[in-house]
Design a protein around this motif. Structure first.
Motif, PDB file in Angstrom:
ATOM      1  N   SER A 107      -2.636  -4.164   0.570  1.00  0.00           N
ATOM      2  CA  SER A 107      -2.133  -2.990   1.278  1.00  0.00           C
ATOM      3  C   SER A 107      -1.015  -3.334   2.250  1.00  0.00           C
ATOM      4  CB  SER A 107      -3.282  -2.308   2.023  1.00  0.00           C
ATOM      5  OG  SER A 107      -3.908  -3.218   2.928  1.00  0.00           O
ATOM      6  N   ASP A 108      -0.979  -4.591   2.726  1.00  0.00           N
ATOM      7  CA  ASP A 108       0.087  -5.010   3.642  1.00  0.00           C
ATOM      8  C   ASP A 108       1.228  -5.716   2.925  1.00  0.00           C
ATOM      9  OD1 ASP A 108      -1.111  -7.389   2.963  1.00  0.00           O
ATOM     10  OD2 ASP A 108      -1.597  -8.003   5.020  1.00  0.00           O
ATOM     11  N   THR A 141     -10.134  -5.205   1.945  1.00  0.00           N
ATOM     12  CA  THR A 141      -9.037  -4.349   1.503  1.00  0.00           C
ATOM     13  C   THR A 141      -8.272  -4.990   0.346  1.00  0.00           C
ATOM     14  OG1 THR A 141      -7.594  -5.246   3.248  1.00  0.00           O
ATOM     15  CG2 THR A 141      -8.813  -3.222   3.746  1.00  0.00           C
ATOM     16  N   ASP A 142      -8.240  -6.326   0.291  1.00  0.00           N
ATOM     17  CA  ASP A 142      -7.631  -7.007  -0.864  1.00  0.00           C
ATOM     18  C   ASP A 142      -8.376  -6.662  -2.146  1.00  0.00           C
ATOM     19  OD1 ASP A 142      -5.868  -8.196   0.879  1.00  0.00           O
ATOM     20  OD2 ASP A 142      -6.776 -10.193   0.772  1.00  0.00           O
ATOM     21  N   ALA A 182      -7.776  -2.989  -3.115  1.00  0.00           N
ATOM     22  CA  ALA A 182      -6.447  -2.772  -3.704  1.00  0.00           C
ATOM     23  C   ALA A 182      -6.454  -3.099  -5.191  1.00  0.00           C
ATOM     24  CB  ALA A 182      -5.408  -3.615  -2.973  1.00  0.00           C
ATOM     25  N   ASP A 220      -8.349  -0.267  -7.050  1.00  0.00           N
ATOM     26  CA  ASP A 220      -7.501   0.921  -7.123  1.00  0.00           C
ATOM     27  C   ASP A 220      -6.412   0.751  -8.181  1.00  0.00           C
ATOM     28  OD1 ASP A 220      -8.966   2.221  -5.180  1.00  0.00           O
ATOM     29  OD2 ASP A 220      -7.621   1.646  -3.532  1.00  0.00           O
TER      30      ASP A 220
END
Length: 654
Positions: free
Chosen positions: A404-405, A491-492, A495, A498
């Protein structure tokens, strides 16, 4: 509501059974002879006494000119082959005499399935933990616990077995075996330090010895020291402390000066990537100056190998691949020689360093022993599970995507057997690796814990992500999880899921998540953050980082991951924020919890704690405890149970 199970694909020779998975024979510990002609290795299988693993010793011509030969019959734990300096004999350890107590044996490499030809060299009642043949050909270093005294035997017989904590674990001491007389001499100059590694200077000089202050992992790994030992006299000189998790000591020579290098966690950190650390022992007194030779590298060293006639070689985790490096003596930098897909392990070099042996695999074939010249083609020597070659497997894809970053990440996708991406979306199981300092490499992995292909055979797509905290992407990538587990790594992973949903591979209504050890923690963490997952499997996972810091064998290292300890005051603590148990009230996902009853790495209490919380909040779950098992599953019946139970759980809920 549970969905109907996905349709499995029949294979040409029948379905992949749990028995086939568990009973695969696996090669281990390849070691090439000093003259470069032969490679010895072990083969481990599960169908032995009492359903526990057993192993045999094999030998093969390094150039493939002769088929591999079995030297021992595999009715015991015959393991850890090592060559005599002149390549004439092969040493190995065996518990043939007493189950669970290994002794040192020696056999001629031209033997053939006749253990009677093997000579028993020790009858040490404490057993031999490890050993190292010395250059003189007359002496072998033994790493062994003390033999039981008469008082020890009396106490055992009478049940007088109270344990004083801190003195409850046996110390492994450095001992010297005279091959001519059979006499074992203990090196007393190390006191009660616990010896964990040893190697001799290639010219027959002193031993480099790694030791801990105690056999306990915490604080043992944080109290590592390096010593020089003169084998003829037993004289000891301390070189001072070395880094956390120090391992693989190797000698090398630069312009007539002997250097000592080793692997350890990047200096100044408890959590982070391994680094190659180099030092020059002083003529007298402790050695203080240590130089990190891997500063700024994006790849992470995994093994360091001594080469008698040259600078050391090293294996590096490099994304989904593994690279071979050699140290340049002048620049003191490591230079890449070649790279191969997957995780290469067990590197061994001939005396000259010109010929190597290593374990290699592809995405479709399990690990086997390979040998060949440095940087040249590697020839497969072993073929321990040929029956798998005729089977159909799910296509394994390499993935590259952004967090996400914006950070670039990698991982793997295994498609259901016989399916293509165009036939999606599929039910998707995300399997998170342990560690967190570990990784998925582009290799074939199929066992009771990493069972991606087992699920693919049943019609599931399987996502194997490499989030932050793992190896293969440098120190900063690994160190970012310190005190922040479940943050960026979560979150990795999200991602990647998704991305697979957006690409039509994964069905967003049929998502599962699982993992073992740190992967088990991440599975428990995930279902407390979101209700997207319809099923989860938590294997030997952490539910409470404060409890883990206080009771797990890694102690302060786990505190560095979780962020704090319970003795830092009344709280609230950082580890509470990072613990799945704190979010149990949010969980609605059905959870399968698997744990070894004798696990000291992640104690059983972690699973019981989570189980009680889930029961309190009425969450559908099942806790399964495996007697006699530690942090992994070793008994055949337990491995079979885990495979069947995991797949049945996903069949029920996905």
């Amino acid at each position: 509501m549970p969905h109907s199970a996905p349709r499995p694909i029949p294979e040409p020779n029948g379905l992949l059974t749990a028995e086939r998975v568990v009973d695969m024979a696996a090669p281990v510990a390849p070691v090439i002879s000093p003259d470069g002609r032969l490679v010895a290795y072990g083969v481990v299988a599960n169908s032995g006494r009492g359903g526990r693993p057993h192993s045999s010793i094999w030998v093969a011509a390094a150039d493939g000119s002769a088929a591999p030969r079995m030297l021992t019959d595999g009715r015991a734990r015959d393991a850890a082959p090592k060559w005599a300096p002149d390549s004439a004999f092969l040493f190995f350890t065996s518990d043939r005499g007493e189950r669970g107590t290994a002794q040192l044996r020696r056999i001629l490499p031209d033997g053939s399935e006749d253990i009677a030809k093997a000579e028993t060299l020790t009858r040490w009642r404490g057993g031999v933990c490890d050993y190292y043949p010395l250059a003189d050909g007359r002496t072998v270093v033994l790493l062994a616990e003390d033999e039981p005294t008469a008082e020890d035997e009396r106490r055992e017989a009478e049940g007088d077995d109270a344990k004083v904590w801190g003195r409850h674990l046996p110390v492994t001491r450095l001992r010297l075996l005279d091959l001519a007389t059979g006499v074992v001499r203990t090196v007393d100059g190390l006191g009660d330090r616990h010896v964990v590694g040893v190697t001799q200077r290639p010219d027959g000089g002193p031993l480099a010895v790694l030791s801990w202050a105690t056999p306990e992992i915490d604080p043992g790994v944080r109290t590592a020291g390096l010593h020089l030992v003169v084998p003829e006299t037993g004289a000891v000189r301390d070189l001072g402390p070395v880094g956390v998790e120090a391992r693989y000591p190797v000698w090398w020579n630069r312009d007539g000066a002997w250097h000592l290098a080793h692997l350890a966690v990047t200096p100044g950190h408890l959590v982070g990537a391994l680094a190659v650390i180099d030092t020059v022992p002083r003529a007298t007194g402790p050695t203080v100056e240590q130089r990190n030779l891997t500063v700024g590298m994006s790849a992470c060293p995994t093994e360091l190998v001594q080469v008698a006639d040259g600078p050391p070689l090293a294996l590096f985790a490099d994304g989904l691949d593994t690279a071979l490096y050699r140290l340049d003596p002048q620049s003191l930098r490591l230079h890449r020689l070649c790279c191969a897909p997957g995780a290469l392990t067990g590197l061994s070099a001939s005396h000259s360093g010109e010929t190597l042996a290593v374990l290699m695999s592809t995405a479709r074939e399990p690990k086997n022993v390979h040998a060949g010249p440095v940087g040249g083609p590697m020839l497969r020597l072993s073929d321990t599970s040929p029956e798998l070659r005729a089977m159909c497997w799910g296509v394994q894809e390499r993935l590259s995507y952004q967090a996400s970053d914006g950070l670039q990440l990698d991982g793997l996708l295994i498609l259901p057997v016989g399916r293509t991406r165009d036939e999606g979306p599929f039910p998707l199981v995300t399997m998170v690796h342990g560690g967190p300092y570990f990784r998925y490499a582009d290799e074939f992995t199929l066992n009771a814990v990493d069972c991606g292909q087992w699920l693919a055979t049943a019609g599931y797509a399987v996502f194997l992500p490499n989030p932050r905290g793992g190896s293969g992407h440098g120190h900063e990538f690994a160190a970012v999880v310190a005190g922040a587990v479940g943050g960026d790594e979560w979150t990795d992973i999200l991602a990647g899921i998704d991305m697979l949903i957006a690409e039509g591979v994964a069905d967003p209504e049929r998502l599962g998540i699982s993992g073992w050890s740190h992967g088990g923690f991440m599975a428990a963490w995930a279902i407390g953050r979101t209700g997207r997952f319809k099923a989860a499997m938590m294997g030997a996972g952490i539910s409470d980082w404060g409890m883990q810091a206080g009771t797990g064998e890694w102690g302060i290292m786990d505190a560095a991951l979780g962020g704090s300890t319970g003795w830092n005051g009344p709280g609230p603590h950082l580890h509470d924020r990072n613990s799945p148990i704190s979010y149990a009230s949010r969980i609605r996902t059905p959870v399968l919890i698997l744990h070894g009853e004798e696990d000291t790495n992640v104690p059983l209490g972690q699973a019981v704690h989570f189980h009680r919380a889930l029961r309190h909040f009425g969450v559908e779950h099942e806790l399964v405890v495996y007697p006699r098992e530690g942090h992994g599953l070793h008994e055949r019946a337990h491995q079979l149970d885990a495979l069947r139970r995991i797949r049945a759980w996903y069949d029920r809920w996905l």
